[in-house]
Write a protein that holds these residues in place. Structure first.
Motif, PDB file in Angstrom:
ATOM      1  N   THR A 161       0.846  -1.191   0.000  1.00  0.00           N
ATOM      2  CA  THR A 161       0.000   0.000   0.000  1.00  0.00           C
ATOM      3  C   THR A 161       0.887   1.249   0.000  1.00  0.00           C
ATOM      4  OG1 THR A 161      -0.023   0.170   2.391  1.00  0.00           O
ATOM      5  CG2 THR A 161      -1.689  -1.257   1.407  1.00  0.00           C
ATOM      6  N   GLN A 162       0.248   2.392  -0.168  1.00  0.00           N
ATOM      7  CA  GLN A 162       0.971   3.680  -0.135  1.00  0.00           C
ATOM      8  C   GLN A 162       1.742   3.848   1.167  1.00  0.00           C
ATOM      9  OE1 GLN A 162      -2.280   6.624  -0.769  1.00  0.00           O
ATOM     10  NE2 GLN A 162      -0.649   7.744  -1.798  1.00  0.00           N
ATOM     11  N   LEU A 163       1.073   3.487   2.288  1.00  0.00           N
ATOM     12  CA  LEU A 163       1.705   3.674   3.598  1.00  0.00           C
ATOM     13  C   LEU A 163       2.882   2.710   3.769  1.00  0.00           C
ATOM     14  CD1 LEU A 163       1.663   5.111   6.331  1.00  0.00           C
ATOM     15  CD2 LEU A 163      -0.060   3.488   7.111  1.00  0.00           C
ATOM     16  N   GLU A 164       2.701   1.467   3.319  1.00  0.00           N
ATOM     17  CA  GLU A 164       3.797   0.493   3.407  1.00  0.00           C
ATOM     18  C   GLU A 164       4.982   0.936   2.540  1.00  0.00           C
ATOM     19  OE1 GLU A 164       1.024  -3.421   4.450  1.00  0.00           O
ATOM     20  OE2 GLU A 164       1.470  -2.955   2.358  1.00  0.00           O
ATOM     21  N   ALA A 222       5.746   4.020   1.860  1.00  0.00           N
ATOM     22  CA  ALA A 222       6.381   5.169   2.528  1.00  0.00           C
ATOM     23  C   ALA A 222       7.300   4.681   3.643  1.00  0.00           C
ATOM     24  CB  ALA A 222       5.317   6.112   3.081  1.00  0.00           C
ATOM     25  N   MET A 223       6.840   3.689   4.422  1.00  0.00           N
ATOM     26  CA  MET A 223       7.655   3.146   5.509  1.00  0.00           C
ATOM     27  C   MET A 223       8.917   2.492   4.934  1.00  0.00           C
ATOM     28  SD  MET A 223       4.439   1.657   7.719  1.00  0.00           S
ATOM     29  CE  MET A 223       5.365   0.521   8.725  1.00  0.00           C
ATOM     30  N   THR A 266      10.382   3.317   2.177  1.00  0.00           N
ATOM     31  CA  THR A 266      11.264   4.394   1.700  1.00  0.00           C
ATOM     32  C   THR A 266      12.140   4.925   2.832  1.00  0.00           C
ATOM     33  OG1 THR A 266       9.726   5.040  -0.031  1.00  0.00           O
ATOM     34  CG2 THR A 266      11.298   6.706   0.653  1.00  0.00           C
ATOM     35  N   LEU A 267      11.563   5.097   4.025  1.00  0.00           N
ATOM     36  CA  LEU A 267      12.363   5.596   5.161  1.00  0.00           C
ATOM     37  C   LEU A 267      13.547   4.655   5.414  1.00  0.00           C
ATOM     38  CD1 LEU A 267       9.720   6.728   7.841  1.00  0.00           C
ATOM     39  CD2 LEU A 267      10.543   7.922   5.834  1.00  0.00           C
ATOM     40  N   LEU A 324      12.284  10.983   0.200  1.00  0.00           N
ATOM     41  CA  LEU A 324      11.961  11.107   1.626  1.00  0.00           C
ATOM     42  C   LEU A 324      10.828  12.112   1.846  1.00  0.00           C
ATOM     43  CD1 LEU A 324      12.639  10.304   4.537  1.00  0.00           C
ATOM     44  CD2 LEU A 324      14.446  12.020   4.541  1.00  0.00           C
ATOM     45  N   ALA A 363       7.646  10.486   0.937  1.00  0.00           N
ATOM     46  CA  ALA A 363       7.192   9.532   1.958  1.00  0.00           C
ATOM     47  C   ALA A 363       6.529  10.274   3.119  1.00  0.00           C
ATOM     48  CB  ALA A 363       8.379   8.712   2.462  1.00  0.00           C
ATOM     49  N   THR A 372       3.174  11.361   2.100  1.00  0.00           N
ATOM     50  CA  THR A 372       2.234  10.242   2.062  1.00  0.00           C
ATOM     51  C   THR A 372       1.634   9.979   3.440  1.00  0.00           C
ATOM     52  OG1 THR A 372       3.385   9.208   0.223  1.00  0.00           O
ATOM     53  CG2 THR A 372       2.021   7.756   1.568  1.00  0.00           C
ATOM     54  N   GLU A 415      -4.490  -0.030   4.835  1.00  0.00           N
ATOM     55  CA  GLU A 415      -3.142   0.482   4.556  1.00  0.00           C
ATOM     56  C   GLU A 415      -2.029  -0.333   5.196  1.00  0.00           C
ATOM     57  OE1 GLU A 415      -2.509   2.949   2.502  1.00  0.00           O
ATOM     58  OE2 GLU A 415      -4.603   3.439   2.144  1.00  0.00           O
ATOM     59  N   THR A 443       7.816   1.037  11.740  1.00  0.00           N
ATOM     60  CA  THR A 443       8.944   1.152  10.805  1.00  0.00           C
ATOM     61  C   THR A 443      10.235   0.700  11.481  1.00  0.00           C
ATOM     62  OG1 THR A 443       7.800   3.049   9.854  1.00  0.00           O
ATOM     63  CG2 THR A 443      10.034   2.694   9.124  1.00  0.00           C
TER      64      THR A 443
END
Lengths: 114, 114
Positions: free
Chosen positions: A18-21, A23-24, A26-27, B20, B23, B26, B56, B98
């Motif tokens: 998902t979008q949130l996964e 984003a996590m 990416t960090l 970043l 993210a 997002t 999500e 995360t």
């Protein structure tokens, strides 16, 4: 002859993140891209932190005029005082900056009355 | 006739956000997509939190069998006890998850000896 009603594939297809996964993820990837450059590859030294901030938080840094900023951020984040920033310490920075961005975003929404 | 050496556009082009920054954006957009559904549009009530987690964080929830999980997460996150989760409280959840994912990722890297 057997009557097969195949309603799902024999091997489950991998789910799209998902979008949130994403984003996590990416960090994590951004941190390791810089932490892996030299020394302890699971921690950012001051040079790596500076590169990460300069390359990945350009909008944030462009408003800052303080030449000591990277030193200050390093001091604030490095809670265990080993002169390096691990992932847990890095996430604190990202969380604090994201909360600041969100405060600004919510303020704008309230002002436009949406 | 003047000799123009145009090395940059008269109006600066907007910078592309970095990975970043995307993210972080997002996290904000996902939160507001769910918090805006009903009641206080800047906070998640229990129904909105459940929708966000189910839609999500599917991978995370798919390993969890506890039917009380959403209630427990709500209780843990809702530090100011207003029965809702604001953005600051939500970021704590994302940061904790995360960090857990990163621990797993680093463990794998160490085991493969890369």
């Amino acid at each position: 002859m057997p009557d097969f009603h195949v309603t799902s594939p024999a091997v489950p297809l991998p789910k799209m993140p998902t979008q949130l996964e994403n984003a996590m993820d990416t960090l994590i990837q951004v941190f390791h891209h810089y932490s892996g450059k030299e020394g302890d590859k699971y921690k950012l030294n001051k040079g790596e932190l500076k590169q990460l901030l300069t390359s990945e938080l350009t909008e944030f840094l462009s408003c800052q005029k303080d030449p000591q900023l990277v030193d200050k951020i390093m001091r604030d984040l490095d809670t265990n005082k080993d002169n390096e920033v691990d992932f847990n310490e890095f996430v604190v920075l990202v969380a604090a900056l994201t909360v600041a961005c969100n405060d600004f975003f919510e303020e704008q929404l309230k002002n436009t009355g949406i």
